[in-house]
Design a protein around this motif. Structure first.
Motif, PDB file in Angstrom:
ATOM      1  N   ARG A 162      35.538 -18.533  47.750  1.00 34.00           N
ATOM      2  CA  ARG A 162      36.580 -18.621  48.777  1.00 34.00           C
ATOM      3  C   ARG A 162      37.856 -19.223  48.210  1.00 34.00           C
ATOM      4  O   ARG A 162      38.964 -18.816  48.579  1.00 34.00           O
ATOM      5  CB  ARG A 162      36.083 -19.449  49.963  1.00 34.00           C
ATOM      6  N   HIS A 163      37.730 -20.187  47.302  1.00 32.68           N
ATOM      7  CA  HIS A 163      38.924 -20.794  46.719  1.00 32.68           C
ATOM      8  C   HIS A 163      39.556 -19.910  45.652  1.00 32.68           C
ATOM      9  O   HIS A 163      40.777 -19.960  45.461  1.00 32.68           O
ATOM     10  CB  HIS A 163      38.587 -22.181  46.181  1.00 32.68           C
ATOM     11  N   VAL A 164      38.760 -19.115  44.968  1.00 35.57           N
ATOM     12  CA  VAL A 164      39.342 -18.103  44.084  1.00 35.57           C
ATOM     13  C   VAL A 164      40.195 -17.144  44.909  1.00 35.57           C
ATOM     14  O   VAL A 164      41.301 -16.761  44.512  1.00 35.57           O
ATOM     15  CB  VAL A 164      38.232 -17.349  43.315  1.00 35.57           C
ATOM     16  N   ASP A 165      39.694 -16.771  46.086  1.00 35.89           N
ATOM     17  CA  ASP A 165      40.418 -15.844  46.950  1.00 35.89           C
ATOM     18  C   ASP A 165      41.793 -16.377  47.351  1.00 35.89           C
ATOM     19  O   ASP A 165      42.766 -15.625  47.425  1.00 35.89           O
ATOM     20  CB  ASP A 165      39.619 -15.570  48.230  1.00 35.89           C
ATOM     21  N   THR A 166      41.872 -17.673  47.653  1.00 33.25           N
ATOM     22  CA  THR A 166      43.115 -18.221  48.196  1.00 33.25           C
ATOM     23  C   THR A 166      44.089 -18.712  47.126  1.00 33.25           C
ATOM     24  O   THR A 166      45.218 -19.065  47.452  1.00 33.25           O
ATOM     25  CB  THR A 166      42.812 -19.386  49.157  1.00 33.25           C
ATOM     26  N   ALA A 167      43.673 -18.733  45.876  1.00 28.57           N
ATOM     27  CA  ALA A 167      44.543 -19.221  44.811  1.00 28.57           C
ATOM     28  C   ALA A 167      45.711 -18.278  44.572  1.00 28.57           C
ATOM     29  O   ALA A 167      45.605 -17.061  44.756  1.00 28.57           O
ATOM     30  CB  ALA A 167      43.751 -19.402  43.526  1.00 28.57           C
TER      31      ALA A 167
END
Length: 256
Positions: free
Chosen positions: A179-184
């Motif tokens: 999920r944090h890869v997605d929002t980076a």
């Protein structure tokens, strides 16, 4: 095989001890300065769960030699920093109920400290606040990815061996990281040795970046050392291997 080379770790490179605020705590840190008055681009170097304290002077020497100010925050409960130790926060063992949830919750709490470190560094007069990056290994590699997903001002994220020891035991951590890869918004560099504990994490991160159209690089080094742990800690043992990849990446996205 730990062969010395141009980028071999340099010890006896003491950092400046200081503290910084996070969540009502005064956490410990070390600061390493490059030559010149600045303002300098800055890199937050995130330690793993085992700290590997002796390694960071060598890593910092490499980065300061390339012109980066290096800030090493010791997250809550590590290296004399106040706060709950990781071993108390994660009572379950791998494979036991609650393990993945406890690890994910702990990682997010630690990541608040990384974001606080970024705020502290950006406020320094000798730092170019518009040119900051994160770099770390293992738990520090995880924290670097989480910071990239939570801080839209970061210019780059370098993550060594993130989640290689927890991935298969903690689907909650898998979900958290993806999920944090997605929002980076910043480019990623994922690195591992071929004989690390598990190559699935960096493969999953790379695939997620590819699917989302994110900028990324993934490098798998040949087998390193004689154990999985030596391979896992390649950032300590083999700067001469990774510097020719990491430094151009940082120069392109942080200085460029």
């Amino acid at each position: 095989m730990h062969v010395a080379g141009r980028y071999g770790a340099v010890m006896h490179f003491p950092g400046e001890p200081l503290t910084f605020p996070s969540a009502g705590l005064e956490l410990n840190a070390h600061l390493y300065r490059p030559s010149g008055a600045g303002p300098h681009p800055a890199i937050i170097v995130n330690h793993g769960s085992g700290l590997e304290q002796d390694s960071k002077p060598g890593v910092a020497r490499l980065l300061t030699g390339a012109g980066y100010l290096v800030f090493v925050p010791y997250r809550r409960g590590y290296a004399g920093s106040p706060g709950q130790p990781r071993t108390d926060a994660v009572a379950a063992q791998p494979g036991e109920p609650g393990y993945g949830e406890q690890v994910a919750r702990r990682l997010l709490a630690e990541n608040d400290d990384v974001l606080a470190a970024l705020r502290h560094v950006r406020a320094r007069s000798d730092v170019d606040a518009s040119r900051t990056a994160v770099l770390g290994s293992s738990f520090g590699g995880i924290n670097s990815i989480l910071a990239a997903g939570r801080d839209p001002e970061l210019r780059a994220c370098v993550s060594f061996a993130a989640a290689a020891m927890t991935w298969k035991h903690a689907p909650e951590v898998q979900d958290l990281l993806l999920r944090h890869v997605d929002t980076a918004r910043c480019p990623f560099l994922f690195l591992q040795a071929e004989n690390d504990f598990d190559l699935a994490p960096s493969a999953a991160f790379a695939e997620r970046c590819r699917a989302r159209g994110h900028l990324y690089e993934r490098h798998i080094f040949p087998p390193f050392g004689t154990t999985e742990m030596e391979a896992h800690q390649i950032w300590i043992h083999a700067p001469y291997l990774w510097a020719p990849i990491v430094l151009p990446f940082l120069d392109r996205w942080v200085k460029g």
